[in-house]
Design a protein around this motif. Structure first.
Motif, short mmCIF file in Angstrom:
data_model
loop_
_atom_site.label_atom_id
_atom_site.label_comp_id
_atom_site.label_asym_id
_atom_site.label_seq_id
_atom_site.Cartn_x
_atom_site.Cartn_y
_atom_site.Cartn_z
N SER A 83 6.19 8.60 -9.55
CA SER A 83 6.14 10.87 -9.83
C SER A 83 4.26 10.20 -10.61
N SER A 84 4.65 12.07 -9.91
CA SER A 84 2.87 12.04 -10.38
C SER A 84 2.61 11.46 -12.10
N VAL A 85 3.45 11.97 -12.83
CA VAL A 85 4.34 12.00 -14.16
C VAL A 85 3.68 10.28 -15.07
N SER A 95 0.85 -1.30 -0.35
CA SER A 95 -0.13 0.00 0.29
C SER A 95 0.84 1.14 0.19
N TYR A 96 1.96 1.37 0.53
CA TYR A 96 2.62 2.21 0.89
C TYR A 96 3.60 2.24 -0.55
N MET A 97 4.20 1.47 -2.32
CA MET A 97 4.65 1.40 -2.81
C MET A 97 3.70 3.01 -3.91
N PRO A 98 3.17 2.72 -4.63
CA PRO A 98 1.96 3.56 -4.61
C PRO A 98 2.76 5.46 -4.96
N TYR A 99 2.70 5.90 -3.43
CA TYR A 99 3.23 6.95 -2.79
C TYR A 99 4.77 7.35 -3.73
N PHE A 100 5.34 6.45 -3.40
CA PHE A 100 6.93 6.94 -4.02
C PHE A 100 7.26 7.20 -5.92
N PHE A 136 -1.34 21.63 -8.62
CA PHE A 136 -1.88 21.67 -9.69
C PHE A 136 -1.03 20.48 -10.98
N GLU A 137 0.05 19.69 -10.06
CA GLU A 137 0.83 18.83 -11.10
C GLU A 137 -0.30 17.80 -11.58
N GLY A 154 0.71 9.44 -16.82
CA GLY A 154 0.34 7.81 -17.98
C GLY A 154 -0.37 7.24 -18.02
N MET A 155 -0.19 6.39 -16.45
CA MET A 155 -0.80 5.42 -16.36
C MET A 155 -2.43 5.31 -16.82
N ALA A 156 -2.84 6.45 -15.74
CA ALA A 156 -4.38 7.23 -16.05
C ALA A 156 -4.89 7.51 -17.68
#
Length: 266
Positions: free
Chosen positions: A87-89, A80-85, A200-201, A93-95
């Protein structure tokens, strides 16, 4: 802060021969054509975070706290911690990839007879996309504080409740929730104090001109006006106004918390 009250040009002095304009930029923003849309979008996304994203880490911590298999519990926590690390980029991109017409989501929905749609360019779908991606990325890391609080609750309280015949739900309601209530209160006050500030990122990475109707918020508008158009005074003034409103909301939430008998920040 000084240039928020000036018509500042890069390279000009801050005081000598400065062109002071007072609250001109704030008035300009409030009277602009986009003000209502930006305010509504900012509040909508913030309230969605408050109603859904804020409570998911709490519920996750409560459920995982009931797991007795220590090895399984640690594996789930780590995953559960892994997604936090991530990158928002990468998350954006996945979304975009999953929500494409030929992406994973549309392929799965097509099995149930749902027509493919370009969700990423649908203004009505953007708030849901933003909220779900935020929950997925942050809920695990956000639960760490609750796990540490849960570990500090005296086990003797649970033993005494079991002797008195309390079941799991009664233990959660009368022992676990009161034990983490101070932590929930402090984090809720802080969240209310940032209700006018939507990051905003990820929005910039996800939105398109076709989704401005529901995706454009104050922070993205300030980014475009300030860094892209070079209107530094205007962007600083709007950012300062946002900070003042957030501070007032923070004080109001803190005072309300104390009035109902909970802890506050000050």
């Amino acid at each position: 802060m000084i240039i928020a009250f000036q018509d500042y040009q890069p390279g000009s002095p801050f005081f000598d021969t400065a062109n002071w304009v007072g609250l001109k930029h704030i008035h300009q923003f409030i009277n602009s054509l986009y003000f209502e849309r930006l305010l509504v979008n900012t509040l909508r996304l913030s309230l969605l975070q408050l109603l859904f994203a804020f409570w998911v880490p709490i519920i996750f911590a409560l459920f995982l706290n009931e797991v007795t298999n220590l090895r399984y519990k640690k594996v789930v926590q780590t995953c559960s911690y892994m997604p936090y690390f991530v990158s928002s980029v990468v998350v954006a991109g996945m979304a975009i990839s999953f929500l494409d017409v030929n992406g994973l989501i549309n392929n799965v929905l097509s099995l149930f007879g749902v027509e493919p749609r370009e969700y990423i360019t649908d203004p009505n779908a953007f708030p849901t996309i933003y909220t779900i991606t935020t929950i997925w990325k942050d809920f695990g890391f956000g639960s760490i504080l609750y796990f540490s609080t849960l570990s500090s609750i005296d086990p003797a309280l649970y033993e005494a409740s079991r002797i008195d015949g309390a079941n799991h739900m009664q233990q959660i309601w009368h022992i676990t929730l009161p034990g983490i209530a101070p932590t929930i209160t402090i984090l809720l006050i802080l969240r209310i104090g940032s209700i006018m500030s939507v990051g905003f990122e990820k929005i910039i990475l996800l939105y398109t001109p076709t989704t401005y109707e529901t995706a454009d918020v104050i922070s993205t508008y300030v980014y475009r006006r300030g860094l892209i158009d070079g209107e530094y005074s205007f962007a600083t003034a709007v950012g300062l106004m946002n900070s003042v409103i957030n501070f007032i909301l923070l004080l109001a939430a803190d005072r309300f918390s104390k009035r109902i008998g909970q802890r506050g920040l000050f």
